[in-house]
Design an enzyme around this catalytic site. Structure first.
Site, PDB file in Angstrom:
ATOM      1  N   SER A  39       0.693  -1.127  -0.069  1.00  0.00           N
ATOM      2  CA  SER A  39      -0.139   0.033   0.077  1.00  0.00           C
ATOM      3  C   SER A  39       0.990   1.386   0.064  1.00  0.00           C
ATOM      4  CB  SER A  39      -0.817  -0.154   1.259  1.00  0.00           C
ATOM      5  OG  SER A  39      -1.077   1.393   1.394  1.00  0.00           O
ATOM      6  N   TYR A  95      -1.554   0.108  10.532  1.00  0.00           N
ATOM      7  CA  TYR A  95      -1.986  -0.525   8.899  1.00  0.00           C
ATOM      8  C   TYR A  95      -0.701  -0.541   8.108  1.00  0.00           C
ATOM      9  CZ  TYR A  95      -3.643  -1.346   4.089  1.00  0.00           C
ATOM     10  OH  TYR A  95      -3.688  -1.654   2.845  1.00  0.00           O
ATOM     11  N   LYS A  97       2.324  -3.411   6.499  1.00  0.00           N
ATOM     12  CA  LYS A  97       2.492  -3.705   5.174  1.00  0.00           C
ATOM     13  C   LYS A  97       4.055  -3.421   4.992  1.00  0.00           C
ATOM     14  CE  LYS A  97      -1.661  -4.678   3.555  1.00  0.00           C
ATOM     15  NZ  LYS A  97      -1.892  -5.819   3.008  1.00  0.00           N
TER      16      LYS A  97
END
Ligand code: UDP
Length: 331
Positions: free
Chosen positions: A117, A141, A145
């Site tokens: 991402s 988050y 990643k």
């Protein structure tokens, strides 16, 4: 027969990749716990209803099917939730992904395409953002990643795995043939919320109108989900051809503000959309635009649907058919 294991293949981007794989003659199998995915989105691919935390089920899957590569989407992906429940994110996105790599190694499967991402970059220092831009994720988050990319890099240096990590910007739109679309619950993304607002005649909140941008609202790089899906096929083919691992951005290289998205949605839907100017959403950078030069040059990727209008039109076609079957606006 060899299979491509698609974890999280019942989700928004995963299901579009499964469709693309089927069209190109691959044999996908979907592994998904259906927490946020949809059974009907998988279509004719076999679906194994399982969680990546369930090592036994995962091993059984690798035992049953001759798997030659993995495309790994399964993850929790709500930024705000990740701030409130970091452990859920480190468990689902990191521990479970490590378990997947372990099982792959046990069964000598060494190719993986990873769904990363733009959140790995954090607040951008320059626009457009290239893959060389420093990584400083601002939420758990994005951290998960980025950390899994580090794990892939180390494993690849050790000769254990070959990988392509794709850093997505803002996935948008729906399958142009109308078979698939975006269906999150709760929905947090701008375009589906704008289309709901248009259909149900409710206002849409604009999060922040005082950003340092031409119209004061945030700018994002929207990429059609089918173009995103095509990037995964090219990544898989690159791994199949025996070439190097790598990290690639996937965006259009064009930015649109929240107000511009709403204007285009008004044109597409023919509805006037009421807006509610709200405070900034914590953690939103003012502008995110990708440089996708690397994937263009090295993998030959080109967007087929670069226009925002096409993204919103395909999303509208799909959402409208869903909304018509509902008696009230979904939560
Ligand atoms: N946004 C907004 N109202 C909404 C949802 C989103 O103004 O109801 C804005 C959000 O602040 C961001 C942009 O729209 O600037 C895109 O947000 P989205 O959640 O779709 O994607 P993100 O960029 O956060 O991954």
């Amino acid at each position: 027969m060899s299979f491509i294991l698609v974890t999280g293949g019942a989700g928004y981007i995963g299901s579009h990749v499964v469709k693309e794989l089927l069209q190109k003659g691959y044999q996908p199998i979907v592994y998904d716990n259906l927490d946020t995915g949809h059974r009907e989105a998988v279509r004719e691919a076999p679906l194994i209803e399982g969680d990546l935390a369930d090592g036994e089920k995962l091993r059984e899957t690798f035992q049953t099917y001759s798997i030659k590569a993995v495309i790994h989407f399964a993850a929790s992906c709500l930024v705000e939730e990740s701030v409130e429940h970091p452990l859920k994110y480190f468990k689902n996105n990191l521990s479970n992904s490590i378990q997947l790599l372990e099982v792959m190694e046990e069964f000598q499967v060494n190719r993986i395409v990873f769904s990363s991402s733009a959140a790995v970059y954090g607040e951008p220092l320059e626009i457009p953002i290239s893959e060389e831009h420093p990584s400083a994720p601002t939420n758990p988050y994005g951290e998960t990643k980025w950390m899994f990319e580090q794990i892939l890099q180390r494993s690849s240096k050790a000769g254990r795995v070959r990988y392509i990590s794709l850093r997505y910007f803002n996935a948008a739109g729906a399958d142009p043939e109308g078979d698939l679309g975006e269906d999150h619950s709760p929905e947090t993304h701008l375009i589906p919320l704008v289309l709901r607002a248009a259909f149900f005649g409710k206002p849409i909140s604009i999060f922040g109108t005082d950003y340092d941008t031409p119209d004061g609202t945030c700018i994002r790089d929207y990429i059609h989900v089918t173009d995103l899906a095509h990037g995964h096929l090219l990544a898989l083919q690159r791994l199949e051809s025996g070439r190097d691992s790598g990290i690639y951005n996937l965006g259009n290289g064009k930015g649109f503000s929240v107000r511009e998205v709403i204007q285009v949605a008004e044109r597409v839907t023919g509805e006037k959309i009421a807006v509610h100017e709200s405070p900034r959403r914590p953690g939103d950078p003012s502008c995110l635009i990708a440089s996708s030069e690397k994937i263009r040059k090295e993998l030959g990727w080109r967007p087929r649907y670069p226009e925002l209008e096409t993204m919103i039109q395909t999303a509208w076609n799909w959402h409208r058919s869903q909304f018509k079957a509902m008696s009230r606006m979904p939560d």
